[in-house]
Scaffold this motif. Structure first.
Motif, PDB file in Angstrom:
ATOM      1  N   GLY A   1       0.791  -1.230   0.000  1.00 21.57           N
ATOM      2  CA  GLY A   1       0.000   0.000   0.000  1.00 21.57           C
ATOM      3  C   GLY A   1       0.823   1.280   0.000  1.00 21.57           C
ATOM      4  O   GLY A   1       0.338   2.304   0.468  1.00 21.57           O
ATOM      5  N   LEU A   2       2.052   1.236  -0.515  1.00 23.84           N
ATOM      6  CA  LEU A   2       2.851   2.469  -0.635  1.00 23.84           C
ATOM      7  C   LEU A   2       2.995   2.835  -2.119  1.00 23.84           C
ATOM      8  O   LEU A   2       2.894   1.967  -2.994  1.00 23.84           O
ATOM      9  N   LEU A   3       3.238   4.130  -2.376  1.00 26.28           N
ATOM     10  CA  LEU A   3       3.386   4.596  -3.756  1.00 26.28           C
ATOM     11  C   LEU A   3       4.826   4.385  -4.233  1.00 26.28           C
ATOM     12  O   LEU A   3       5.755   4.334  -3.412  1.00 26.28           O
ATOM     13  N   PRO A   4       5.055   4.287  -5.556  1.00 22.18           N
ATOM     14  CA  PRO A   4       6.410   4.059  -6.069  1.00 22.18           C
ATOM     15  C   PRO A   4       7.419   5.109  -5.592  1.00 22.18           C
ATOM     16  O   PRO A   4       8.595   4.809  -5.418  1.00 22.18           O
ATOM     17  N   GLU A   5       6.934   6.368  -5.345  1.00 24.57           N
ATOM     18  CA  GLU A   5       7.845   7.428  -4.886  1.00 24.57           C
ATOM     19  C   GLU A   5       8.532   7.054  -3.567  1.00 24.57           C
ATOM     20  O   GLU A   5       9.620   7.550  -3.255  1.00 24.57           O
ATOM     21  N   ALA A   6       7.903   6.213  -2.798  1.00 24.41           N
ATOM     22  CA  ALA A   6       8.461   5.810  -1.493  1.00 24.41           C
ATOM     23  C   ALA A   6       9.834   5.160  -1.651  1.00 24.41           C
ATOM     24  O   ALA A   6      10.665   5.223  -0.741  1.00 24.41           O
ATOM     25  N   LEU A   7      10.072   4.559  -2.812  1.00 22.10           N
ATOM     26  CA  LEU A   7      11.343   3.837  -3.012  1.00 22.10           C
ATOM     27  C   LEU A   7      12.556   4.759  -2.953  1.00 22.10           C
ATOM     28  O   LEU A   7      13.662   4.324  -2.648  1.00 22.10           O
ATOM     29  N   LEU A   8      12.348   6.060  -3.230  1.00 27.92           N
ATOM     30  CA  LEU A   8      13.478   6.998  -3.271  1.00 27.92           C
ATOM     31  C   LEU A   8      13.739   7.666  -1.921  1.00 27.92           C
ATOM     32  O   LEU A   8      14.696   8.412  -1.762  1.00 27.92           O
ATOM     33  N   LYS A   9      12.869   7.392  -0.948  1.00 27.31           N
ATOM     34  CA  LYS A   9      12.983   8.081   0.350  1.00 27.31           C
ATOM     35  C   LYS A   9      13.743   7.245   1.370  1.00 27.31           C
ATOM     36  O   LYS A   9      13.939   6.040   1.202  1.00 27.31           O
ATOM     37  N   TYR A  10      14.111   7.930   2.485  1.00 27.59           N
ATOM     38  CA  TYR A  10      14.823   7.271   3.590  1.00 27.59           C
ATOM     39  C   TYR A  10      13.827   6.987   4.732  1.00 27.59           C
ATOM     40  O   TYR A  10      12.802   7.687   4.855  1.00 27.59           O
ATOM     41  N   PRO A  11      14.148   6.004   5.603  1.00 31.25           N
ATOM     42  CA  PRO A  11      13.192   5.626   6.659  1.00 31.25           C
ATOM     43  C   PRO A  11      12.673   6.794   7.500  1.00 31.25           C
ATOM     44  O   PRO A  11      11.495   6.821   7.875  1.00 31.25           O
ATOM     45  N   HIS A  12      13.521   7.790   7.791  1.00 33.92           N
ATOM     46  CA  HIS A  12      13.075   8.874   8.675  1.00 33.92           C
ATOM     47  C   HIS A  12      12.006   9.754   8.026  1.00 33.92           C
ATOM     48  O   HIS A  12      11.360  10.561   8.700  1.00 33.92           O
ATOM     49  N   GLU A  13      11.791   9.607   6.718  1.00 29.14           N
ATOM     50  CA  GLU A  13      10.800  10.447   6.029  1.00 29.14           C
ATOM     51  C   GLU A  13       9.384   9.860   6.116  1.00 29.14           C
ATOM     52  O   GLU A  13       8.455  10.407   5.545  1.00 29.14           O
ATOM     53  N   PHE A  14       9.241   8.734   6.828  1.00 29.96           N
ATOM     54  CA  PHE A  14       7.936   8.061   6.896  1.00 29.96           C
ATOM     55  C   PHE A  14       7.346   8.112   8.306  1.00 29.96           C
ATOM     56  O   PHE A  14       8.083   8.249   9.293  1.00 29.96           O
ATOM     57  N   SER A  15       6.023   7.937   8.372  1.00 28.17           N
ATOM     58  CA  SER A  15       5.355   7.806   9.682  1.00 28.17           C
ATOM     59  C   SER A  15       5.610   6.387  10.207  1.00 28.17           C
ATOM     60  O   SER A  15       6.095   5.514   9.472  1.00 28.17           O
ATOM     61  N   GLY A  16       5.237   6.139  11.477  1.00 31.85           N
ATOM     62  CA  GLY A  16       5.431   4.810  12.079  1.00 31.85           C
ATOM     63  C   GLY A  16       4.717   3.712  11.293  1.00 31.85           C
ATOM     64  O   GLY A  16       5.259   2.634  11.049  1.00 31.85           O
ATOM     65  N   GLY A  17       3.465   4.000  10.876  1.00 31.12           N
ATOM     66  CA  GLY A  17       2.684   3.010  10.129  1.00 31.12           C
ATOM     67  C   GLY A  17       3.328   2.700   8.782  1.00 31.12           C
ATOM     68  O   GLY A  17       3.380   1.544   8.358  1.00 31.12           O
ATOM     69  N   GLN A  18       3.813   3.767   8.116  1.00 30.88           N
ATOM     70  CA  GLN A  18       4.451   3.553   6.801  1.00 30.88           C
ATOM     71  C   GLN A  18       5.746   2.768   6.956  1.00 30.88           C
ATOM     72  O   GLN A  18       6.077   1.912   6.133  1.00 30.88           O
ATOM     73  N   ARG A  19       6.474   3.055   8.056  1.00 27.86           N
ATOM     74  CA  ARG A  19       7.731   2.308   8.282  1.00 27.86           C
ATOM     75  C   ARG A  19       7.423   0.823   8.513  1.00 27.86           C
ATOM     76  O   ARG A  19       8.154  -0.049   8.071  1.00 27.86           O
ATOM     77  N   GLN A  20       6.306   0.553   9.204  1.00 21.61           N
ATOM     78  CA  GLN A  20       5.953  -0.859   9.412  1.00 21.61           C
ATOM     79  C   GLN A  20       5.588  -1.500   8.081  1.00 21.61           C
ATOM     80  O   GLN A  20       5.895  -2.679   7.859  1.00 21.61           O
ATOM     81  N   ARG A  21       4.974  -0.745   7.160  1.00 20.18           N
ATOM     82  CA  ARG A  21       4.684  -1.286   5.820  1.00 20.18           C
ATOM     83  C   ARG A  21       5.990  -1.638   5.094  1.00 20.18           C
ATOM     84  O   ARG A  21       6.070  -2.642   4.386  1.00 20.18           O
ATOM     85  N   ILE A  22       7.026  -0.813   5.289  1.00 16.93           N
ATOM     86  CA  ILE A  22       8.331  -1.111   4.657  1.00 16.93           C
ATOM     87  C   ILE A  22       8.907  -2.394   5.278  1.00 16.93           C
ATOM     88  O   ILE A  22       9.440  -3.259   4.583  1.00 16.93           O
ATOM     89  N   GLY A  23       8.772  -2.513   6.620  1.00 13.86           N
ATOM     90  CA  GLY A  23       9.246  -3.728   7.303  1.00 13.86           C
ATOM     91  C   GLY A  23       8.527  -4.968   6.770  1.00 13.86           C
ATOM     92  O   GLY A  23       9.135  -6.024   6.566  1.00 13.86           O
TER      93      GLY A  23
END
Ligand code: SF4
Length: 321
Positions: free
Chosen positions: A140-162
């Protein structure tokens, strides 16, 4: 056919003290625990802090040498593996952590984080770019997320990356260790729904560890309740919620807040502190806090057994009803 089989698992940690750091005792983190989990099933493991649930999860991952007992995952013993067997098993068995920020390298973009794991198990010539785009979409993340670093995300989004990192290995089993306890309630349900959706789509088996019975209820097929290194009750989630037997499970259930202000649910307040896992009480380990404790409870440890009506609902109490 079980995909996970745990037999009489014990994991003790030495306690050292004095000038020479001699061993003075053992922490009985997990003490004679047995259960099985079927493919596609979710087993919730619940209990207070220090009950041994995280140690149990780590034993399943093969991260600790076992003191005693056996853990079989996908028909393979998780200990005593050769390095190539360990690599193969590591791909089948992934973990999601409570704080994804700590497990994500802050110097890497999301793309680099996902590629790193992907490359190890992908065949040469695989279309990595397309695979990673599919992966990020699945969580459920957008392709733009691939260019960002972990600190640029909220807790929920970071868990989606995990979660994306865990499923990138195409695992059979994911051990989820308190995956939503650091998140806001509104975000928690979104992550739980994502885990359920991925389980359906990818045929995953989950071990879901949490201190919160209301969270475990949302996702689990069966629930094992742990107290001081032991499973004290294990049954289908509906059975635990509607017909809990063990006084400890009943106390945990009574602590779940109810949204209805008119509800007059009686709350059971557990007395006293959780005893030390270095020196667990004899007999039933819950006897120091149990309002129903009798002499036999202080002398004899109750086995985990069924009550006749439902052979899959097991309870460790001399007097359950
Ligand atoms: Fe309480 Fe005794 Fe049952 Fe343990 S065995 S839970 S102390 S009643």
């Amino acid at each position: 056919m079980p995909i996970i089989e745990v037999k009489n698992l014990k994991k003790y940690f030495p306690v050292t003290g004095g000038v020479f750091l001699r061993r003075t005792g053992w922490v009985h983190a997990v003490d004679d625990v047995s259960f099985t989990v079927n493919k596609g099933e979710t087993l919730g493991i619940v209990g207070e802090s220090g009950c041994g649930k995280t140690t149990l999860g780590r034993c399943l991952m093969g991260l600790y040498d076992l003191t005693q007992g056996e853990v079989m995952v996908c028909n393979q013993r998780v200990t005593k593996l050769s390095s190539s067997q360990r690599r193969n098993l590591a791909a089948k068995l992934q973990m999601i952590f409570q704080d994804p920020f700590e497990s994500l390298d802050p110097r890497q973009t999301v793309r680099q984080i996902l590629e790193e794991k992907y490359r190890i198990h992908r065949q040469a010539g695989a279309d990595l770019g397309a695979d990673i785009l599919k992966l990020i979409d699945q969580v459920g993340l957008l392709p733009e997320a691939l260019l960002k670093y972990p600190h640029e995300f909220s807790g929920g989004q970071r868990q989606r990356i995990g979660i994306a990192r865990a499923i990138s290995m195409e695992p059979d089993i994911i051990v989820c260790d308190e995956p939503v306890s650091a998140l806001d309630v509104s975000v928690q349900s979104k992550i739980l729904n994502l885990l359920l959706e991925l389980q359906k789509r990818l045929g995953l088996t989950y071990i879901f560890i949490s201190h919160d019975l209301s969270v475990v209820r949302h996702i689990s097929d069966r629930i094992a309740v742990m107290y001081l290194g032991k499973i004290v009750e294990i049954a289908a989630a509906s059975s635990i919620y509607n017909q809990a037997h063990h006084p400890y499970t009943k106390a945990l259930l009574s602590a779940i807040p109810i949204a209805d202000p008119g509800s007059h649910k009686k709350r059971t307040i557990l007395k006293g502190e959780v005893p030390s896992v270095e020196n667990p009480p004899p007999g039933c380990r819950f006897n120091t806090r149990c309002e129903y404790a009798k002499n036999i409870c202080r002398r004899t440890e109750p086995p985990l057994f069924a009550n006749g009506k439902d052979s899959s609902h097991l309870t460790a109490c001399h007097f359950f009803s």
